[in-house]
Each structure stands twice: as structure tokens, then as C-alpha cells.
Write an enzyme that holds these catalytic residues in place. Structure first.
Site: not given
Ligand code: G3P
Ligand code: CA
Length: 325
Positions: A11, A40, A53, A143, A38
Site C-alpha cells: 500500500h 495512486d 495519494h 488507483e 500500489e
Molecule cells: O486503494 C486502496 C486503498 O489504498 C484505498 O485507500 O485512501 O489509501 O487510497 P487510500
Molecule cells: Ca489507494
């Protein structure tokens, strides 16, 4: 799509150990054996996908020092107001709250940064390189952040992301890339307009977070809501407290049937966010958290800030399951 052993999604990288979404954090996640890493993604003023993010730069970079006077009326510095050339002048740091304190005080010091903000293309090049130089193949878990906001700014985030994936030759790798969003419209655009073959994951927030404007996440978790999600998506990414809701008077874990109802519709389930330094109420250890989610709830993977520990626990509980009669 199902996975035999639950996958571990790093994450924001190995974000428990290094500032989120920096290339060092991504390299560390790769070295720790994360199955997926991940990203973002938001856009710069000149339309370049960068790995960040927030739509704002102020919580994780030195933008206020480098570009004083460039905040909007709300006091925030929006990434979309800065060109890539300008963003390259910034350094990323561990996340800070508005009062300047570290959000996770026991993590990497929230001192001014040691690393810049990568473009999505640069991060993919890093992962490509590590996949080649190490005996480990990590995938991408991308994302799209605030696609509707980008539209109001005249930008098309899903299309820009797909262009980068196509240019990097990752757009057909459906076993190694997931695309995720809190916004159903962004996922529908990816599926029906951009015609991606990549699996899509519908993230589920709480309505109270005001994550995506008019999206009703309570309705999304009903049977009818999941039926609708299953038409355009391959999985859901719920907040972990939508699957586990604490303990009762006897100390027994209270779980919901959301994962079961999603699985019944062929949807994979990847809850977020597993943090050893922010355990949910009623959970005594990171191992207990993973046991509950892997053994009892049978999730298909987890977003974890601690990919090394989640990787080990995924193996432990997958092996336990195999050993069971
Ligand atoms: O994308 C899964 C998780 O990361 C969603 O929460 O706010 O950390 O992007 P966030
Ligand atoms: Ca995310």
C-alpha cells in the site's frame, strides 16, 4: 478471477518504512516480495500522471516552501496547478497532519524529503527493471484518484493512465495489473469506453468520508449494489471495518457477510488498509488480523503498509489452510 494464496499489495509501497509513494518505498516493497505494488495517480497541470495519494501536495511534500503563494483560496496546493517541471523541484516526506505533526509518529521521520515525486512511467520503469534483475515478478495496482475532479479541471485521468500503461507495454497484462477507483464512473469508462482488458476493482468507502461526491457506498454494499458492481468490475476493495466490526461482550469477533456476498457474485475481495501500528479495535496483533481475514473471511488479498509481514502471514495462513482436512 480467484487467487490460490491471498496476494499482498504494498500500500503506497513499503509505506510503513519509507515515505509513501517514493521510489525508495517501491524498491523496498519489491525487495520484500510484494505481489503487487500500489500506485495512486493524479495528473499535473500538463496532464502527466504522477504517483501521489492526494490531489493536494501539501501533506507529503515541501510545496509550501518551494512555491509560497501558489495555494488556492482554501489554503491547499493542488497538484493539477503545477507543471511536471515544477513538481520535479519538490521533495516528498512522510505524511504530516495540518499542524505539522507526523501522522504515524513511529515511522520514518517526517523531516523534509529525500526523494522526489515519480511519474507513473518512471515507477513502472523501476518495477520493470526490478522484475528483470530480481527473481520476483511484482505487478501494478493502479488507483485513479478523483477522476471527476480531474474532469472539472479539463483532464481525463483514466485515459491518461491507460496511455502510460500502453506505452510501457503493461496494458494487456491482465494477470499482473489491477485498476481501482472509488468512482464507478471511472471504472465504467475504463471498461466500456477505453475497453481495457485489465481487471477492475471497485473501492468502497464510508459515505461519511465524502470520498466521491454522490456515490452511495451504503447502497453499494447491499445485494442490489453488489449486483451492479459485478456488471462492470471484477472485485471490490472494502475498508477492513466493513468486513470486521469489533468484538462482542464475550470477546468474539463480529464479522459481516460482505466478503461472502461478493464472492457469491464472482467478485474478488481486497480490503484496505492493514497497519501493524494501527490495529482495529479488538484485534491484539497483526498476526491475529491476518488470521481473521485470511482464514475466517477468506479474502483474496490485502492492502498492507507492511508488505514483508503481510507476505509472511499470507504464506503462513495459506499453508495452514492447505494442511487442514
Ligand atoms: O486503494 C486502496 C486503498 O489504498 C484505498 O485507500 O485512501 O489509501 O487510497 P487510500
Ligand atoms: Ca489507494
Amino acid at each position: 478471477m480467484t487467487t490460490e494464496q491471498p496476494i499482498v499489495i504494498a500500500h503506497r509501497g513499503a509505506s510503513a518504512y519509507l515515505p509513501e509513494h517514493t521510489l525508495p518505498a517501491k524498491a523496498m516493497a519489491h525487495a520484500m516480495g510484494a505481489d503487487f505494488i500500489e500506485q495512486d495517480v493524479v495528473l499535473t497541470h500538463d496532464g502527466v500522471p504522477i504517483v501521489l495519494h492526494d490531489i493536494h501536495l501539501d501533506s507529503t511534500t515541501d510545496v509550501a516552501k518551494v512555491f509560497p503563494g501558489r495555494a488556492r483560496a482554501d489554503g491547499r496546493f493542488y497538484a493539477i496547478d503545477f507543471t511536471l517541471a515544477e513538481i520535479r523541484r519538490l521533495k516528498a516526506h512522510e505524511r504530516r497532519s495540518p499542524n505539522g505533526e507526523a501522522v504515524f509518529p513511529r515511522r520514518f521521520p517526517a523531516i523534509d524529503g529525500i526523494s522526489g515525486i515519480p511519474t507513473l512511467a518512471e515507477e513502472i520503469a523501476l518495477i520493470d527493471g526490478l522484475n528483470r534483475s530480481r527473481d520476483h515478478q511484482a505487478g501494478l495496482y493502479v488507483e485513479m484518484k478523483a477522476s471527476a475532479f480531474h474532469r472539472t479541471e479539463g483532464q481525463n485521468l483514466p485515459a491518461a493512465v491507460m496511455q502510460v500503461l500502453t506505452d510501457a507495454d503493461w496494458d494487456q497484462r491482465k494477470d499482473r495489473v489491477f485498476l481501482q477507483s472509488f468512482e464507478p464512473d471511472a471504472l465504467r469508462q475504463l471498461k466500456y469506453e477505453l475497453k481495457t482488458v485489465l481487471p477492475l476493482v471497485q473501492l468502497i468507502a464510508e459515505n461519511a468520508w465524502d470520498e466521491s461526491g454522490s456515490v452511495d457506498f451504503d447502497a453499494m454494499r447491499t445485494d442490489a449494489g453488489l449486483d451492479a458492481v459485478a456488471e462492470y468490475a471484477d472485485g471490490i476493495g472494502p475498508w477492513l471495518m466493513q468486513l470486521y466490526q469489533g468484538v462482542d461482550d464475550q470477546g468474539k469477533h463480529q464479522v459481516t457477510d460482505l466478503a461472502e456476498r461478493a464472492h457469491a457474485r464472482g467478485l474478488i475481495v481486497h480490503p484496505y488498509t492493514f497497519r501493524a501500528d494501527q490495529l482495529p479495535p479488538g484485534i491484539d496483533s497483526f498476526e491475529e488480523l491476518h488470521r481473521l481475514f485470511f482464514e475466517e473471511l477468506q479474502v483474496d488479498g490485502v492492502f498492507s503498509d507492511f508488505p514483508d509481514r503481510s507476505r509472511a502471514l499470507s504464506e503462513k495462513f495459506a499453508n495452514t489452510a492447505k494442511a487442514s482436512p
